[in-house]
Design an enzyme around this catalytic site. Structure first.
Site, PDB file in Angstrom:
ATOM      1  N   CYS A   2       0.798  -1.262  -0.105  1.00  0.00           N
ATOM      2  CA  CYS A   2      -0.394  -0.113   0.206  1.00  0.00           C
ATOM      3  C   CYS A   2       0.644   1.505  -0.194  1.00  0.00           C
ATOM      4  O   CYS A   2       2.123   1.546   0.728  1.00  0.00           O
ATOM      5  CB  CYS A   2      -0.588  -0.046   1.537  1.00  0.00           C
ATOM      6  N   ARG A  27       3.888  -0.526  -5.424  1.00  0.00           N
ATOM      7  CA  ARG A  27       3.612  -0.859  -3.589  1.00  0.00           C
ATOM      8  C   ARG A  27       2.041  -1.828  -3.494  1.00  0.00           C
ATOM      9  O   ARG A  27       1.585  -1.801  -1.786  1.00  0.00           O
ATOM     10  CB  ARG A  27       3.338   0.568  -2.670  1.00  0.00           C
ATOM     11  N   TRP A  74      -2.936  -2.483  -1.930  1.00  0.00           N
ATOM     12  CA  TRP A  74      -2.673  -3.801  -1.432  1.00  0.00           C
ATOM     13  C   TRP A  74      -3.099  -4.473  -0.802  1.00  0.00           C
ATOM     14  O   TRP A  74      -3.425  -4.451   0.673  1.00  0.00           O
ATOM     15  CB  TRP A  74      -0.967  -4.110  -2.015  1.00  0.00           C
ATOM     16  N   ASN A 100      -2.024   1.570   5.593  1.00  0.00           N
ATOM     17  CA  ASN A 100      -0.612   0.982   5.051  1.00  0.00           C
ATOM     18  C   ASN A 100      -0.108  -0.085   6.170  1.00  0.00           C
ATOM     19  O   ASN A 100       0.174   0.594   7.292  1.00  0.00           O
ATOM     20  CB  ASN A 100       0.900   1.496   4.487  1.00  0.00           C
ATOM     21  N   GLY A 101      -0.868  -1.097   6.077  1.00  0.00           N
ATOM     22  CA  GLY A 101      -0.073  -2.080   7.340  1.00  0.00           C
ATOM     23  C   GLY A 101      -1.715  -3.008   7.627  1.00  0.00           C
ATOM     24  O   GLY A 101      -2.004  -3.206   7.338  1.00  0.00           O
ATOM     25  N   GLU A 484      17.365 -17.118  -8.451  1.00  0.00           N
ATOM     26  CA  GLU A 484      17.516 -15.608  -9.219  1.00  0.00           C
ATOM     27  C   GLU A 484      16.746 -15.771 -10.335  1.00  0.00           C
ATOM     28  O   GLU A 484      15.521 -15.101 -10.632  1.00  0.00           O
ATOM     29  CB  GLU A 484      18.556 -14.588  -8.617  1.00  0.00           C
ATOM     30  N   LYS A 488      12.707 -14.995 -11.180  1.00  0.00           N
ATOM     31  CA  LYS A 488      12.354 -13.279 -11.512  1.00  0.00           C
ATOM     32  C   LYS A 488      11.217 -13.842 -13.096  1.00  0.00           C
ATOM     33  O   LYS A 488      10.498 -13.063 -13.315  1.00  0.00           O
ATOM     34  CB  LYS A 488      14.261 -12.627 -12.915  1.00  0.00           C
ATOM     35  N   GLU A 491       7.582 -14.227 -11.278  1.00  0.00           N
ATOM     36  CA  GLU A 491       7.136 -13.352 -10.596  1.00  0.00           C
ATOM     37  C   GLU A 491       6.357 -12.039 -11.934  1.00  0.00           C
ATOM     38  O   GLU A 491       5.354 -11.454 -11.334  1.00  0.00           O
ATOM     39  CB  GLU A 491       7.889 -12.916  -9.347  1.00  0.00           C
ATOM     40  N   HIS A 507      17.419 -36.834  -9.490  1.00  0.00           N
ATOM     41  CA  HIS A 507      16.952 -37.389  -7.996  1.00  0.00           C
ATOM     42  C   HIS A 507      15.650 -37.091  -7.563  1.00  0.00           C
ATOM     43  O   HIS A 507      14.794 -36.862  -6.960  1.00  0.00           O
ATOM     44  CB  HIS A 507      16.976 -36.695  -6.982  1.00  0.00           C
ATOM     45  N   LYS A 606       5.849  -3.783  -4.046  1.00  0.00           N
ATOM     46  CA  LYS A 606       6.877  -4.073  -3.216  1.00  0.00           C
ATOM     47  C   LYS A 606       7.113  -4.017  -2.194  1.00  0.00           C
ATOM     48  O   LYS A 606       6.388  -3.460  -1.648  1.00  0.00           O
ATOM     49  CB  LYS A 606       7.927  -2.898  -4.433  1.00  0.00           C
TER      50      LYS A 606
END
Ligand code: F6R
Length: 611
Positions: A2, A27, A74, A100-101, A484, A488, A491, A507, A606
């Site tokens: 947010c 955000r 968000w 936010n939170g 990584e 990438k 996402e 395996h 983010k």
């Protein structure tokens, strides 16, 4: 998670709020809204969807006024629809709030407020805030907010506005919030880049701060009990990031711009840290004697930053010959790690605000361990809690997918290894750290070279974009890069991707390899190169299509790989940094080919400030 903004000045608040929300949209972007005082009452315009949708609605008519607050969401509590979008009013519409939170005890508070006759409209936790402040309001917004905040459990950054008061009231606890100071106007935002267009002067708020922001004055106070906290006057921070750093320029997406900024980011990160002879100097607030006594080092982070830690683990282990571990923060905090004052814990976080990483930092401090924060954001929460800070000087990273912060974090691990190697007077390291540091000085230029492979990465990506699964392989220091690369791709392109140490595939996972399954192998390490070739042959025998990232002095891989992307040959600690941009570009062009919004991948945001 947010983005929140506030404005009070002489210009039209609505335009400013919407513009600043766009800068904060990384955000969260599932709904957005603004509330503006129009001289008589507070007008709220809010909607599900991205800010573009809010702009469309406002293009008809917009609230006129010079004081307002805004939000881009968000979703945590309540689906992303019009009603759950912020701001949230109280029963009268005189008070509004953006948050936010998470308010963890909101259900109890809501029941209590309903009992008292308050009428709720949304399913959010946030709405309890406006009603709680309404309950306590007695002509002084700040006092009412202070009383309300004392009743909350959870983490939050909030901004309130009352139609009868010519100021905004904001506060924070474990969620970022800054106040931007300008001439006859002031701003509030979740982060610095959102306000760079208007100012470079900031109050970076601390936990427990409550601030009253008027047109010409800003007062910082605490909502904690003053007798119990060490509340000092806040200094103004001057931030040296430029507006260009926080805008896309000629690039279609921030992610591509940030991939291209990696040379500069690394140059800035190493600036002044390496002497001609290859010694590393870091400004550390931990006495060298304490660092010499350290018996183990733990690296803790989330997501991409965790992958940087996995890379760092190899380097530090080979350099210092003491136990090094790397952990995911959300696990580390719940496993009662064995830490003493002879342990050093390094926390890596681009934003410096990731909730799990911060919780681990508090845990390590409680146990008496030494702590280092590696972060990209000056004044972020992590910088105030660790014993010392090492900055990645990558400039603002705005795309949700982390790129330049990652390679800068890898660089910091090389610097840290060189520094600790000298401080601890290590007799024998696997590699000559002076040589590594000297090679590191050439990295910015080599990063530029690597980007010349962009066209090939695009071709490769366009093939992968047709598939539903992709596997990434690597061994030794290349293995974290495989992880990584897979993260990438997942996402931003939503292609299922998994990474494995190349020797592990047989395996179990090799059962999934079929005709045409794409396998991307990162192969820059001589000691394990032939072994990885054997693993590649195993997947080729199962008809996989293989793509390889390797050094430009490695020959012969073209014979069996569909495509080979080459990075400059240099020290073996540095080639895994050079391998990152091709992996980032592959993910970028795959997402683009599939038609996705690269900077705003679904379900993500983010800066993960919730657990
Ligand atoms: C992935 C990505 C995330 C972050 C993670 C930690 O591209 O960006 O995985 O790396 O959320 O964030 P910070 O580094 O801000 O703690």
């Amino acid at each position: 998670m947010c983005g929140i903004v506030g404005y009070i000045g002489s210009k039209q608040a609505c335009d400013i709020l919407v513009e600043r929300l766009e800068a904060l949209s990384y955000r969260g972007y599932d709904s957005a809204g603004v509330g503006v005082f129009n001289g008589g009452e507070i007008e709220i315009v809010k909607t599900a969807g991205k800010i573009a949708r809010l702009k469309e609605i406002l293009s008809g008519s917009k609230p006129q006024g010079t004081m307002g607050i805004g939000h881009t969401r968000w979703a945590t509590h309540g689906e992303p629809n019009d009603i759950n979008a912020h701001p949230h009013p109280d029963c009268t519409g005189d008070i509004i709030v953006v948050q936010n939170g998470i308010i963890e005890n909101y259900r109890l508070l809501k029941a209590e407020l309903i009992e008292k006759g308050h009428r709720f409209k949304s399913q959010t936790d946030t709405e309890v805030l406006s009603h709680l402040v309404e309950e306590y309001y007695n002509g002084d917004l700040k006092e009412a907010v202070k009383r309300a905040l004392k009743r909350l459990e959870g983490n939050f950054a909030v901004v309130f506005m009352h139609k009868d008061e010519e100021h905004l009231v904001a506060a924070r606890l474990n969620a970022p919030l800054v106040v931007g100071l300008a001439h006859n106007e002031n701003f509030i935002a979740s982060d610095v880049p959102a306000l760079l267009k208007s100012t470079n002067k900031f109050y970076i708020l601390h936990n427990g701060d409550i601030v009253s922001v008027g047109r010409e004055s800003v007062e910082v106070d605490t909502f904690f009990d003053r007798s119990k906290v060490d509340f000092k006057k806040r200094n103004i921070s001057i931030i040296d990031w430029s507006v260009e750093d926080a805008t896309k320029g000629d690039y279609e997406y921030f992610m591509l711009k940030e991939i291209h900024e990696q040379s500069k980011a690394i140059e800035n990160t190493i600036e002044g840290a390496i002497t001609r002879g290859g010694r590393v100097h870091l400004d550390m607030a931990i006495p060298e004697e304490r660092l010499r006594q350290v018996r183990a080092i733990h690296l803790v982070a989330c997501g991409t930053a965790y992958h940087a830690c996995l890379y760092g683990r190899y380097i530090l282990e080979e350099t210092l010959s003491i136990p090094i571990s790397a952990d995911i923060a959300s696990e580390f905090r719940y496993r009662d790690p064995l830490l003493t004052e002879r342990d050093l814990v390094v926390f890596v976080s681009q934003s410096g605000e990731t909730a799990d990483t911060l919780a681990c930092l508090d845990l390590a401090r409680e146990k008496g361990a030494l702590t280092i924060a590696v972060t990209n954001v000056m004044g972020s929460s992590i910088t105030r809690r660790a014993d010392t800070v090492i900055y990645t000087r990558a400039g603002p990273e705005i795309a949700v997918a982390s790129t330049k912060a990652f390679t800068s974090q890898q660089v910091v691990f090389l610097l840290l290894a060189g520094y600790l190697h000298d401080v601890r007077r290590v007799k024998k390291a696997k590699e000559n750290m002076r040589e590594v540091a000297k090679a590191l000085k050439n990295l910015p230029e080599m990063m530029g070279e690597v980007l010349k492979s962009e066209g090939d990465c695009k071709l490769l990506a366009e093939e992968i974009a047709e598939k539903e699964d992709c596997y990434y392989l690597g061994r030794n220091i290349d293995e974290p890069l495989a992880r990584e690369g897979a993260l990438k791709l997942k996402e931003i392109s939503y292609i299922h991707a998994e990474a494995f140490p190349a020797g592990e595939l047989k395996h179990g996972t090799i059962a999934l390899i079929d005709e045409g399954t794409p396998v991307v192998a990162i192969m820059t390490q001589d000691a394990v190169l032939e072994k990885t070739v054997s693993n590649i042959q195993e997947v080729i025998a199962r008809r996989a299509t293989v793509y390889i990232i390797t050094r430009d002095d490695v020959k012969g891989l073209e014979d069996f790989a569909r495509m080979v992307i080459k990075v400059p040959a240099t020290h073996r600690y540095i080639t895994p940094i050079l391998s990152a941009p091709p992996l980032q570009l592959i993910a970028y062009y795959a997402a683009l080919k599939r038609g996705y919004d690269v900077d705003m991948p679904r379900n993500l945001a983010k800066s993960v400030t919730v657990e």
